[in-house]
Design a protein around this motif. Structure first.
Motif, PDB file in Angstrom:
ATOM      1  N   ALA A  19       0.721  -1.478  -0.349  1.00 28.52           N
ATOM      2  CA  ALA A  19       0.076   0.322   0.267  1.00 28.52           C
ATOM      3  C   ALA A  19       0.593   0.973  -0.091  1.00 28.52           C
ATOM      4  N   MET A  20       1.929   1.933   0.633  1.00 26.47           N
ATOM      5  CA  MET A  20       2.935   2.115   1.038  1.00 26.47           C
ATOM      6  C   MET A  20       3.922   2.651  -1.016  1.00 26.47           C
ATOM      7  N   LEU A  21       3.617   1.535  -1.155  1.00 23.53           N
ATOM      8  CA  LEU A  21       4.949   1.947  -2.122  1.00 23.53           C
ATOM      9  C   LEU A  21       3.452   2.582  -3.868  1.00 23.53           C
ATOM     10  N   ARG A  22       2.484   2.324  -3.463  1.00 22.00           N
ATOM     11  CA  ARG A  22       1.130   2.983  -4.262  1.00 22.00           C
ATOM     12  C   ARG A  22       1.763   4.320  -4.546  1.00 22.00           C
ATOM     13  N   TRP A  23       1.912   4.771  -3.074  1.00 19.03           N
ATOM     14  CA  TRP A  23       2.228   6.685  -2.804  1.00 19.03           C
ATOM     15  C   TRP A  23       3.740   7.282  -2.614  1.00 19.03           C
ATOM     16  N   LEU A  24       4.465   6.179  -3.281  1.00 23.97           N
ATOM     17  CA  LEU A  24       5.754   6.665  -3.187  1.00 23.97           C
ATOM     18  C   LEU A  24       6.639   7.196  -4.535  1.00 23.97           C
ATOM     19  N   ASP A  25       5.534   6.158  -5.771  1.00 20.12           N
ATOM     20  CA  ASP A  25       6.028   6.861  -6.901  1.00 20.12           C
ATOM     21  C   ASP A  25       4.790   6.296  -7.364  1.00 20.12           C
ATOM     22  N   GLY A  26       4.668   4.902  -7.949  1.00 18.26           N
ATOM     23  CA  GLY A  26       3.687   4.420  -8.486  1.00 18.26           C
ATOM     24  C   GLY A  26       3.893   3.642  -9.669  1.00 18.26           C
ATOM     25  N   PHE A  32       2.728  11.445  -6.540  1.00 14.05           N
ATOM     26  CA  PHE A  32       3.573  11.653  -5.435  1.00 14.05           C
ATOM     27  C   PHE A  32       3.148  12.993  -5.147  1.00 14.05           C
ATOM     28  N   GLY A  33       1.619  13.160  -5.271  1.00 15.65           N
ATOM     29  CA  GLY A  33       0.879  14.210  -5.333  1.00 15.65           C
ATOM     30  C   GLY A  33       0.778  15.256  -3.143  1.00 15.65           C
ATOM     31  N   ASN A  34       0.688  16.292  -3.812  1.00 15.96           N
ATOM     32  CA  ASN A  34       0.186  16.629  -2.265  1.00 15.96           C
ATOM     33  C   ASN A  34      -0.702  16.159  -1.670  1.00 15.96           C
ATOM     34  N   PRO A  35      -1.273  15.414  -0.784  1.00 12.85           N
ATOM     35  CA  PRO A  35      -2.678  15.239  -0.413  1.00 12.85           C
ATOM     36  C   PRO A  35      -3.734  16.288   0.255  1.00 12.85           C
ATOM     37  N   HIS A  36      -3.312  17.985   0.137  1.00 12.47           N
ATOM     38  CA  HIS A  36      -3.656  18.662   0.180  1.00 12.47           C
ATOM     39  C   HIS A  36      -3.471  20.162  -0.865  1.00 12.47           C
ATOM     40  N   SER A  37      -2.941  19.436  -1.533  1.00 13.90           N
ATOM     41  CA  SER A  37      -3.805  20.655  -3.197  1.00 13.90           C
ATOM     42  C   SER A  37      -4.682  20.483  -3.721  1.00 13.90           C
ATOM     43  N   GLN A  44      -5.875  13.040  -6.148  1.00 18.70           N
ATOM     44  CA  GLN A  44      -5.304  11.064  -5.916  1.00 18.70           C
ATOM     45  C   GLN A  44      -5.161  11.235  -4.328  1.00 18.70           C
ATOM     46  N   ALA A  45      -4.455  11.668  -4.092  1.00 19.57           N
ATOM     47  CA  ALA A  45      -3.517  10.941  -2.697  1.00 19.57           C
ATOM     48  C   ALA A  45      -4.529  12.115  -1.659  1.00 19.57           C
ATOM     49  N   LEU A 222       1.137  15.410   5.459  1.00 18.08           N
ATOM     50  CA  LEU A 222       0.608  14.374   6.050  1.00 18.08           C
ATOM     51  C   LEU A 222       1.283  13.042   4.220  1.00 18.08           C
ATOM     52  N   SER A 223       1.613  12.402   5.129  1.00 28.24           N
ATOM     53  CA  SER A 223       2.400  11.176   3.982  1.00 28.24           C
ATOM     54  C   SER A 223       1.251  10.258   3.056  1.00 28.24           C
ATOM     55  N   PRO A 224       0.662  10.367   1.971  1.00 33.86           N
ATOM     56  CA  PRO A 224       0.279   9.051   2.248  1.00 33.86           C
ATOM     57  C   PRO A 224       1.180   7.659   1.397  1.00 33.86           C
TER      58      PRO A 224
END
Length: 357
Positions: A19-26, A32-37, A44-45, A222-224
């Motif tokens: 699950a983590m690898l999905r959000w480190l790059d993909g 790798f988007g900022n979840p607050h953008s 998506q994040a 936050l770190s997705p």
């Protein structure tokens, strides 16, 4: 190496890692988007974080919000510092240092006694000006399970808020009847560096980290990846709770046989069976750990190891300094095999025998 230190940290679940690898790059390099953008990658994040929030909340009471934090220590500080000022804070004598030290720093700390079995019962008074009661659900050093439902009732009668440190309980048993609950991902096979505070609806907190207020009650991007890993670990814990519990009980029963010559610290009944804290009179624990370098166990809680201080938890249940310093903690769980437990116990017992004990 044989890992028998599950109270310190747990192995990362493969599902959490995935699950983590999905959000480190993909696979397409766009995760790798900022979840607050507000743009697509940010949304998506954000969606990934909200899915994880739902998964974490699924093992907590209804009627509350989950605030992601950097760890359980931060969650506890947010709860204790953010829920008000003045008045007394009542806490059990065996709380984690995150609660113990914070209460003392805030002033008005009131210690609630525990029995020799390591239980904190409600047959004791709290101060008239008590604003917060903190009683952990499962003790990190000796594994005893506290009567938190009774303490919640006592807190309501006193007009106080009730905080549960559920770091060692989350994913293993029901957690109910609280105003605030602190948890940490790496204690239930999630990643390090991420925790959460559950806050009952209607309880307001003063932020302790100011800035962007991304979590409403807490600032910081936050770190997705970390959040997703925590969510996956929570989802897995919910699915496997019964299986994990049965496996841990089998390990406990075998461990009690393997260490039959040791004295158990704390009661045996109201206890999480993945925590075996025990002692041998006259044991040199430093020598034992040096001679068992391939077996990972603890001489106390990981947070206090190396401090040279006698465990306040073992002292609170009536042990002398000598007894406390001749104690070790063996922890096991989901990924521990019976063969590993037996091999580790054999190494520990052989080293103890070499000390003439």
């Amino acid at each position: 190496m044989i890992y028998l230190d599950y109270q310190s940290t747990t192995p990362l679940a493969p599902e959490a890692r995935d699950a983590m690898l999905r959000w480190l790059d993909g696979p397409d390099g766009t995760a790798f988007g900022n979840p607050h953008s507000p743009h697509k990658m940010g949304r998506q994040a954000k969606a990934g974080i909200e899915l994880a929030r739902e998964r974490v909340a699924a093992l907590l009471p209804p009627g509350g919000r989950v605030i992601f934090t950097g760890n359980a220590c931060e969650a506890i500080n947010l709860a204790m510092r953010g829920s008000g000022s003045g008045g007394s804070i009542a806490m059990s004598a065996i709380e984690h240092a995150a609660v113990y030290d914070t209460a003392r720093a805030l002033g008005g700390a009131h210690i609630l006694n525990v029995s020799n079995e390591g239980l904190c019962n409600t047959a004791q008074d709290v101060p008239d000006d008590c604003r917060l009661i903190a009683v952990m659900q499962v003790n990190n050093e000796i594994g005893t399970i506290q009567p938190t439902v009774d303490w919640h009732r006592k807190a309501k009668e006193a007009g106080a808020l009730f905080l549960i440190d559920a770091v060692q309980a989350y994913g293993k048993m029901e957690i109910t009847h609280a105003d605030m609950i602190a948890i940490s991902a790496h204690k239930f096979h999630g990643p390090k560096g991420i925790g959460a505070l559950w806050v009952r609806d209607g309880v307001e907190l003063d932020p302790q980290i100011t800035g962007g207020m991304q979590e409403g009650d807490r600032s910081g991007t936050l770190s997705p990846a970390l959040v997703a890993g925590m969510g996956a670990a929570a989802h897995l814990a919910k699915e496997q709770r019964q299986r994990d519990g049965e496996h841990t009980l089998n390990l406990w029963n075998r461990a009690r046989e393997l260490f039959s010559d040791w004295e158990l610290n704390g009661g045996e009944d109201a206890r999480w069976q993945g925590n075996l804290n025990m002692r041998r009179e006259g044991l040199d624990v430093n020598r034992l750990m040096s001679e068992c370098r391939n077996v990972m166990f603890s001489a106390g809680s990981a947070c206090a190891s190396g401090s040279g201080k006698t465990s306040h938890v073992l002292k609170a249940i009536g042990l002398s300094d000598a007894q406390a310093k001749s104690s070790i903690r063996v922890g096991f769980g989901r990924y521990t095999t019976m063969e590993q437990l037996e091999e580790g116990a054999a190494a520990i017992n052989a080293a103890v025998k070499d000390q003439g004990l």
